[in-house]
Enzyme design. Structure first.
Site, PDB file in Angstrom:
ATOM      1  N   ASP A 683       0.876  -1.156   0.000  1.00 12.80           N
ATOM      2  CA  ASP A 683       0.000   0.000   0.000  1.00 12.80           C
ATOM      3  C   ASP A 683       0.924   1.220   0.000  1.00 12.80           C
ATOM      4  OD1 ASP A 683      -2.058   1.792   0.081  1.00 12.80           O
ATOM      5  OD2 ASP A 683      -3.140   0.801   1.687  1.00 12.80           O
TER       6      ASP A 683
HETATM    7  C1  BGC Z   1      -4.994   3.386   0.172  1.00 11.59           C
HETATM    8  C2  BGC Z   1      -5.054   2.443  -1.023  1.00 11.59           C
HETATM    9  C3  BGC Z   1      -4.909   3.240  -2.291  1.00 11.59           C
HETATM   10  C4  BGC Z   1      -3.602   4.011  -2.237  1.00 11.59           C
HETATM   11  C5  BGC Z   1      -3.324   4.831  -3.477  1.00 11.59           C
HETATM   12  C6  BGC Z   1      -3.770   4.271   0.136  1.00 11.59           C
HETATM   13  O1  BGC Z   1      -3.837   5.264   1.106  1.00 11.59           O
HETATM   14  O2  BGC Z   1      -5.020   2.639   1.363  1.00 11.59           O
HETATM   15  O3  BGC Z   1      -6.258   1.737  -1.024  1.00 11.59           O
HETATM   16  O4  BGC Z   1      -4.957   2.383  -3.395  1.00 11.59           O
HETATM   17  O5  BGC Z   1      -3.627   4.899  -1.121  1.00 11.59           O
HETATM   18  O6  BGC Z   1      -4.173   5.903  -3.569  1.00 11.59           O
END
Ligand code: BGC
Length: 766
Positions: A683
């Site tokens: 993530d």
């Molecule tokens: C989220 C993800 C997301 C990523 C990119 C993170 O903060 O948990 O689900 O895909 O950001 O935006």
């Protein structure tokens, strides 16, 4: 605010400040109020309208719906409709949005004009503000209702509809407060006034996660439609259902309990450092149906229709054969649900969903027959240190239209046996040998064309190139990808691009494509799960896939498939259900839809990201059995059935080890046991750390060891500046990362890239 919450707020603030200063500002949230160019195809609009209405759940209906005559529409949610939830998962520039009021007007509803005018004026005079990241409003304050307005409306009709709205999101939990899980005083006053005046009152719930629904009994409310947040077509879908142009056929993907305290997670949710998953496998209806039937307001799988159905079924040799007949007077669809009960020795829930089937639209008196094939998992439980075991004893099957009313159709004896072996939760990775040097200098396009093998290409990569592949392109909205992207991986350096490795553009999901251009805004994931219709969800995501191709996005960071462990989780709207079978089947459908359209899916967040508060530090403490049967099960179904090209780990720890360092989870279970052959990404940013088996490897070296291929979006630890390059410092030194491991890492990354739409796209030529 407690001390822990205060500390967390400070940390979040510091992290965001860092990212804005360093040029990696979290752009999430800026698309909230914008509408872009209407570039959606009419076919996509129609599919989304159908999905939005087929996932809405009719909870209650005493001679009120559908409405044929005039009615008065109350609640500011009619104009200020919530279309989706907040954060990366809902932040799509919408081509348009149809509010509940607009939908009803277009659908020809006969509305009481003075009430409509009053709400339009109020909304104009009190425009909603969406605030900033993590501080978004969970509700919009209601218009105070005068008795004159209510009485004037009552003089025109006996029927009223009241819209109630709620939202939450990423970094924004629902709260056990008025305006979130509970009604505000203004909303209660509105309900009191309206129900005192009108004999028939229908409530429309425009919400993203289950809230306290005790008010449905406290006030004289005769009907309730759980509309959820239906995306850009929400208003049209609402009109179709309220006006009877379509028949509700959604079913609850979550139990609605009588009180928050009845949820088995409620004592262990929202803690800063860790949450004990003390309820173990007894999540949602698994708990209620086994131990607390009286605590249920609406059971899992429940949903009414404007018609009635009769379901009959029998079972033999692993197959449930059923017949559904429409016994009412309107056409409609029904969901056949099969639940299993295992012998007492298995210590399993009283009922577990083991299969489901949604009928076609059945005309009055029409029948549909079909079969649901049950696999081994329907009759086995996870035994630690052993695998999936079928206990000896009596098994029962129940079939019906929800978990509570399903009736026994069969009982039979099974012998004890080990159904499947499984790998343990500690895992030592065998270090892969270094690939033999190759004299052949090939390009990545030669691999794509079948003129060279992937291993030949990887063997020819330098250490620096191997290292570069292990990181994304440093920031969100990378100039290497379509504008507004979440990040880019693959051909992130000139050297890699010169070898033909393309930059791969990743965009959020799941509610559409988050870019700086408009894309269709989907109904929330929970609504899609409530359709119980994988074929429809596949069609929805096929449409998204086609939009991605047109806009230059190669990977959708979706489906999001953590479990609805607790109704307060802010990201529940992005996730499907409290049930892993339903989550897995719907997620698999989403992946198939995307990948059949020629783009790639990236299911997330693997695993146990079931709370937003302190998500990048929180430890989910969960038994091996609950992991296997609940929290990993949906991912397992999705990976085995739909073969996603990518997968994203979660921010949190699982039993003390961060998901992105969890070798047992990624290299052991995901790759070793389930056969996942794609690329695993983190993530966005990660915490420092390691895992017990990784020797002297730390941070990114431990991540690569664990099988997590790419740090996204690259460029830092959460809240700390960091430069790439650390992987080579101790390469091949005893106990540290080896070139063989980096090569294995590159093979997994490039193997996935070969399947993406980035291959042959313009940017790869640069
Ligand atoms: C989220 C993800 C997301 C990523 C990119 C993170 O903060 O948990 O689900 O895909 O950001 O935006």
């Amino acid at each position: 605010m407690g001390w822990a919450k205060f500390q967390q707020r400070c940390k979040n603030f510091a992290a965001k400040l860092y990212f804005s200063i360093s040029g990696s500002a979290l752009k999430q949230g800026e698309n909230l109020s914008s509408d872009g160019e209407n570039n959606t195809s009419p076919a996509m609009s129609e599919t989304l309208r159908r999905a939005a209405r087929e996932g809405a759940v009719l909870l209650k209906n005493r001679n009120t719906l559908p409405i044929s005559g005039k009615f008065a529409l109350f609640g500011r949610g009619q104009t200020d409709t919530f279309y989706t939830g907040y954060g990366s998962g809902g932040d799509v520039i919408k081509p348009y949005r149809v509010s509940i009021l607009q939908g009803l007007e277009r659908g020809g509803a006969a509305l009481v004009e003075p009430v409509k005018e009053a709400y339009l004026k109020f909304s104009e005079q009190h425009p909603v503000s969406h605030g900033c990241w993590g501080n978004w409003p969970r509700y919009f304050p209601e218009m105070p209702l005068s008795s004159e307005l209510v009485e004037a409306a009552r003089a025109e009709t006996e029927t009223a509809v009241v819209v109630l709205g709620r939202a939450a999101g990423e970094d924004r939990e629902n709260e056990l407060k008025a305006g979130s899980f509970y009604l505000t005083e203004e909303e209660k006053a509105m309900l009191a006034r309206v129900t005192a005046a009108f004999p028939r009152v229908a409530v429309v719930l425009n919400i993203g996660s289950v809230i306290d629904l005790s008010f449905l009994e406290e006030y004289n409310i005769s009907a309730a439609l759980l509309l959820w947040q239906g995306g850009m077509e929400a208003g049209n879908a609402c009109a179709d259902l309220l006006l009877g142009k379509a028949n509700p056929c959604g079913k609850l993907a979550d139990t609605v309990a009588r009180a928050y305290s009845a949820y088995p997670s409620s004592q262990n949710f929202g803690n800063a450092a860790y949450n004990d998953y003390a309820e173990d496998i007894f999540v949602g209806y698994r708990h209620f149906e086994t131990r607390a039937k009286g605590d249920v307001r609406f059971p899992f799988g429940f949903g009414l229709s404007y018609t009635t159905f009769a379901i009959s079924a029998n079972y033999g040799n692993g197959v449930v054969k059923f017949c559904v007949k429409n016994t009412g007077e309107r056409a409609g669809r029904e969901v056949v649900q099969v639940y299993a009960e295992k012998p007492a020795a298995a210590h399993a829930p009283a009922r577990e969903l083991v299969g489901f089937f949604k009928t076609k639209e059945l005309a009055p008196a029409e029948e549909e027959q079909g079969e649901i094939v049950l696999d081994d998992r329907a009759f086995s439980v996870y035994a630690e240190g052993c695998g999936f075991v079928q206990f000896g004893g009596t098994y029962r099957l129940y079939v019906g239209a929800d978990v509570r009313s399903a009736e026994e159709i069969a009982s039979f004896e099974l012998q004890e046996r080990i159904a499947e072996h499984a790998s343990p939760l500690s895992y030592a990775v065998k270090i892969p040998p270094e690939l033999a040097k190759t004299a052949k200098h090939c390009a990545f396009s030669d691999v794509a064309a079948g003129k060279a093998t992937l291993t030949e290409f990887v063997a020819s990569l330098s250490d620096r190139e191997l290292e570069a592949l292990a990181y994304g392109a440093m920031k969100m909205d990378s100039p290497l990808g379509a504008s507004g992207n979440a990040g880019v991986m693959g051909g992130t350096t000139a050297e890699l691009r010169a070898r033909g490795v393309p930059p791969v553009t990743m965009t959020d999901g799941p509610s559409g494509i988050r870019l700086k251009t408009s894309s269709s805004l989907l109904p929330i994931a929970t609504l899609l799960a409530c359709t119980f219709d994988p074929a429809l969800v596949e069609e929805v995501y096929r449409g998204v896939g086609e939009e991605m191709r047109a806009r230059g996005s190669h990977v959708l960071l979706a489906p999001a498939m953590n479990m609805h462990r607790d109704p307060l989780c802010g990201r529940n709207f992005e996730y499907y259900s409290e049930d892993p079978l339903l989550s897995g089947k719907i997620a698999a459908a989403a992946v198939r839809g995307l990948q059949n359209a020629g783009v790639s899916a990236c299911p997330k967040h693997f695993a146990c990201n079931n709370q937003e508060f302190n998500r990048s530090h929180n430890d989910s403490r969960v038994s091996e059995r609950a992991l296997r049967e609940i929290y990993l099960r949906g991912f397992e179904i999705c990976v085995k059935e739909a073969r996603p090209h990518f997968l994203m780990t979660s921010y949190n720890k699982i039993n003390g080890v961060y998901a992105h360092y969890n070798a047992a989870l990624v290299n052991g279970i995901l790759r070793g046991e389930w056969g996942f052959e794609g690329c695993v990404i983190t993530d966005w940013w990660m915490q420092k750390g390691s895992c017990p088996e990784a020797g002297k490897r730390k941070n990114n070296a431990a991540r690569v060891y664990a099988g997590v291929n790419v740090l996204m979006p690259g460029g830092g630890y959460l809240g700390k500046k960091y430069q790439h390059g650390g992987l080579l410092k101790k390469l091949n030194k005893k106990g540290h990362l080896t070139r063989g491991e980096l090569q294995k890492n590159a093979c997994e990354i490039l193997g996935a890239i070969l399947k993406t739409a980035a291959m042959g796209s313009e940017k790869s030529e640069k």
